[in-house]
Design a protein around this motif. Structure first.
Motif, PDB file in Angstrom:
ATOM      1  N   ALA A  43       1.677   4.026  14.002  1.00 43.14           N
ATOM      2  CA  ALA A  43       3.066   4.026  13.522  1.00 43.14           C
ATOM      3  C   ALA A  43       3.148   3.269  12.189  1.00 43.14           C
ATOM      4  N   VAL A  44       2.459   2.135  12.099  1.00 48.08           N
ATOM      5  CA  VAL A  44       2.465   1.363  10.853  1.00 48.08           C
ATOM      6  C   VAL A  44       1.751   2.141   9.737  1.00 48.08           C
ATOM      7  N   LEU A  45       0.649   2.813  10.094  1.00 47.17           N
ATOM      8  CA  LEU A  45      -0.066   3.635   9.094  1.00 47.17           C
ATOM      9  C   LEU A  45       0.871   4.707   8.519  1.00 47.17           C
ATOM     10  N   LEU A  46       1.628   5.369   9.405  1.00 44.39           N
ATOM     11  CA  LEU A  46       2.555   6.413   8.945  1.00 44.39           C
ATOM     12  C   LEU A  46       3.672   5.820   8.100  1.00 44.39           C
ATOM     13  N   TRP A  47       4.134   4.645   8.494  1.00 44.20           N
ATOM     14  CA  TRP A  47       5.193   3.967   7.740  1.00 44.20           C
ATOM     15  C   TRP A  47       4.686   3.673   6.318  1.00 44.20           C
ATOM     16  N   TRP A  48       3.470   3.166   6.235  1.00 44.31           N
ATOM     17  CA  TRP A  48       2.864   2.828   4.934  1.00 44.31           C
ATOM     18  C   TRP A  48       2.690   4.093   4.082  1.00 44.31           C
ATOM     19  N   LEU A  49       2.136   5.157   4.682  1.00 45.52           N
ATOM     20  CA  LEU A  49       1.934   6.400   3.924  1.00 45.52           C
ATOM     21  C   LEU A  49       3.272   7.024   3.531  1.00 45.52           C
ATOM     22  N   GLY A  50       4.229   7.003   4.452  1.00 47.14           N
ATOM     23  CA  GLY A  50       5.556   7.555   4.171  1.00 47.14           C
ATOM     24  C   GLY A  50       6.240   6.787   3.049  1.00 47.14           C
ATOM     25  N   ALA A  51       6.090   5.447   3.061  1.00 44.72           N
ATOM     26  CA  ALA A  51       6.688   4.618   2.014  1.00 44.72           C
ATOM     27  C   ALA A  51       6.050   4.922   0.663  1.00 44.72           C
ATOM     28  N   ALA A  53       4.706   7.763  -0.237  1.00 41.78           N
ATOM     29  CA  ALA A  53       5.140   9.095  -0.664  1.00 41.78           C
ATOM     30  C   ALA A  53       6.598   9.094  -1.105  1.00 41.78           C
ATOM     31  N   SER A  54       7.399   8.150  -0.557  1.00 40.27           N
ATOM     32  CA  SER A  54       8.824   8.127  -0.889  1.00 40.27           C
ATOM     33  C   SER A  54       9.109   7.486  -2.232  1.00 40.27           C
ATOM     34  N   GLY A  55       8.213   6.610  -2.700  1.00 40.17           N
ATOM     35  CA  GLY A  55       8.406   6.011  -4.012  1.00 40.17           C
ATOM     36  C   GLY A  55       8.473   4.502  -3.984  1.00 40.17           C
ATOM     37  N   PRO A  56       8.628   3.910  -5.187  1.00 43.40           N
ATOM     38  CA  PRO A  56       8.524   2.458  -5.347  1.00 43.40           C
ATOM     39  C   PRO A  56       9.489   1.657  -4.477  1.00 43.40           C
ATOM     40  N   GLU A  57      10.741   2.173  -4.293  1.00 44.89           N
ATOM     41  CA  GLU A  57      11.712   1.375  -3.531  1.00 44.89           C
ATOM     42  C   GLU A  57      11.319   1.254  -2.068  1.00 44.89           C
ATOM     43  N   ALA A  58      10.963   2.405  -1.470  1.00 47.76           N
ATOM     44  CA  ALA A  58      10.546   2.400  -0.061  1.00 47.76           C
ATOM     45  C   ALA A  58       9.296   1.554   0.108  1.00 47.76           C
ATOM     46  N   TYR A  59       8.386   1.645  -0.869  1.00 49.24           N
ATOM     47  CA  TYR A  59       7.144   0.877  -0.772  1.00 49.24           C
ATOM     48  C   TYR A  59       7.434  -0.617  -0.881  1.00 49.24           C
ATOM     49  N   ALA A  60       8.367  -0.989  -1.769  1.00 49.15           N
ATOM     50  CA  ALA A  60       8.723  -2.405  -1.929  1.00 49.15           C
ATOM     51  C   ALA A  60       9.300  -2.955  -0.634  1.00 49.15           C
ATOM     52  N   GLU A  64       7.692  -6.013   1.277  1.00 43.18           N
ATOM     53  CA  GLU A  64       8.453  -7.241   1.542  1.00 43.18           C
ATOM     54  C   GLU A  64       8.346  -7.638   3.002  1.00 43.18           C
ATOM     55  N   LEU A  65       8.480  -6.636   3.907  1.00 41.10           N
ATOM     56  CA  LEU A  65       8.377  -6.919   5.340  1.00 41.10           C
ATOM     57  C   LEU A  65       6.967  -7.369   5.713  1.00 41.10           C
ATOM     58  N   ALA A  66       5.989  -6.809   5.021  1.00 44.64           N
ATOM     59  CA  ALA A  66       4.590  -7.098   5.376  1.00 44.64           C
ATOM     60  C   ALA A  66       4.229  -8.552   5.141  1.00 44.64           C
ATOM     61  N   VAL A  67       4.903  -9.227   4.178  1.00 47.99           N
ATOM     62  CA  VAL A  67       4.541 -10.617   3.882  1.00 47.99           C
ATOM     63  C   VAL A  67       5.410 -11.637   4.616  1.00 47.99           C
ATOM     64  N   THR A  68       6.378 -11.165   5.423  1.00 50.20           N
ATOM     65  CA  THR A  68       7.113 -12.116   6.262  1.00 50.20           C
ATOM     66  C   THR A  68       6.186 -12.560   7.397  1.00 50.20           C
ATOM     67  N   ILE A  69       6.594 -13.627   8.095  1.00 51.12           N
ATOM     68  CA  ILE A  69       5.743 -14.140   9.191  1.00 51.12           C
ATOM     69  C   ILE A  69       5.545 -13.067  10.283  1.00 51.12           C
ATOM     70  N   PRO A  70       6.634 -12.436  10.788  1.00 45.60           N
ATOM     71  CA  PRO A  70       6.388 -11.396  11.803  1.00 45.60           C
ATOM     72  C   PRO A  70       5.536 -10.240  11.258  1.00 45.60           C
TER      73      PRO A  70
ATOM     74  N   VAL B  55      -1.683   1.347  -5.747  1.00 47.75           N
ATOM     75  CA  VAL B  55      -2.033   2.037  -4.502  1.00 47.75           C
ATOM     76  C   VAL B  55      -1.703   3.528  -4.595  1.00 47.75           C
ATOM     77  N   SER B  56      -0.539   3.874  -5.173  1.00 41.33           N
ATOM     78  CA  SER B  56      -0.171   5.294  -5.218  1.00 41.33           C
ATOM     79  C   SER B  56      -1.075   6.067  -6.181  1.00 41.33           C
ATOM     80  N   LYS B  57      -1.464   5.415  -7.279  1.00 41.11           N
ATOM     81  CA  LYS B  57      -2.359   6.087  -8.216  1.00 41.11           C
ATOM     82  C   LYS B  57      -3.729   6.320  -7.579  1.00 41.11           C
ATOM     83  N   TRP B  58      -4.187   5.288  -6.846  1.00 43.19           N
ATOM     84  CA  TRP B  58      -5.478   5.401  -6.162  1.00 43.19           C
ATOM     85  C   TRP B  58      -5.446   6.524  -5.120  1.00 43.19           C
ATOM     86  N   LEU B  59      -4.403   6.544  -4.282  1.00 41.00           N
ATOM     87  CA  LEU B  59      -4.362   7.499  -3.170  1.00 41.00           C
ATOM     88  C   LEU B  59      -4.105   8.930  -3.646  1.00 41.00           C
TER      89      LEU B  59
END
Lengths: 131, 128
Positions: A43-51, A53-60, A64-70, B55-59
């Protein structure tokens, strides 16, 4: 259901119906980490790939969530699960070819596989966090 | 106990009723996972940073995109087989087992399709 043996259940009522030992620990860890990776890791892999593919905002948002403690707990937990499943999976390959059943050898790798996985997890994150 | 060999009397009595093919494919995909996960881990470590641009450029490049699509196929296939065993071991009622396996197939194939689409979109949109 007949009286044929059941698959290993961790809990049988309130009591463990397998005696704890390195061999059963590595076995249940293999199942638990595999199912955890299948249900949460993918599920996390798909979230990462989907983000991505969606662009810089979704990826950001993901980043951001990835560097929080949880977020860190989940990602480090998943990488630990991956390395643990990988090491016990390699152990399975050796057992599959009929090797490594001597009592001392089998016990040694049952203990070593999850320990090596912890070292690999630590090493991986040391490299990632020191970028 | 009357006719047949001892193996003939127990064959097909497990919760899945068969399994040699399942067992082999679980291992074929395990080898795929091993190779592709080492590639992914090494790539994440080797990238200069993990920001969107990098990452997007790499992938989006042909070889990483192909490898990632293979990784999605291999891991989802392996996960589908593993979760099938979980269902067969712990869901004993025939109807519930059938339902769980139907849902598992939908989730595994749907998830993999989404993953492949995401990589394809990134690779074919000219982001690189």
């Amino acid at each position: 259901m007949t009286n044929r043996p059941l698959s290993p259940h961790l809990l049988d009522g309130a009591r463990l119906h397998w005696k704890w030992g390195p061999h059963m620990l590595v076995s249940i860890l293999h199942r638990a980490t595999g199912d955890g990776l299948a249900l949460v890791g993918l599920a996390v892999l798909l979230w990462w790939l989907g983000a991505l593919a969606s662009g810089p905002e979704a990826y950001a948002q993901f980043a951001e969530l990835a560097v929080t403690i949880p977020g860190r707990v989940v990602l480090i937990g998943l990488s630990w699960a991956l390395f643990t499943h990988l090491m016990s999976g390699l152990r399975h390959f050796v057992l599959d070819i009929g090797a490594g059943y001597e009592l001392a050898t089998n016990r040694f790798w049952s203990i070593a596989a999850p320990l090596i996985a912890i070292l690999l997890t630590a090493g991986f994150w040391a490299l990632i966090l020191n970028k | 106990m009357s006719k047949g060999t001892s193996i003939g009397r127990v064959r097909g009595l497990g919760p899945a009723h068969d399994g040699a093919h399942h067992w082999l494919v679980q291992r074929f995909t395990a080898v795929g996972n091993l190779v592709l996960m080492i590639w992914l881990g090494a790539s994440l470590v080797a990238l200069p940073d993990l920001g969107f641009e990098t990452v997007s450029k790499w992938l989006a490049a042909p070889i990483p995109a192909t490898a990632m699509i293979l990784l999605v196929v291999s891991t989802f296939w392996h996960a589908r087989l593993g979760l099938q065993v979980l269902v067969e071991d712990y869901v004993h009622e025939a109807g519930s087992k059938f339902g769980a396996l139907v849902l598992l197939n939908l989730a595994a194939i749907g998830g993999a399709a989404f993953g492949i689409f995401a990589v394809a979109r990134l690779a074919l949109s000219g982001a690189a």
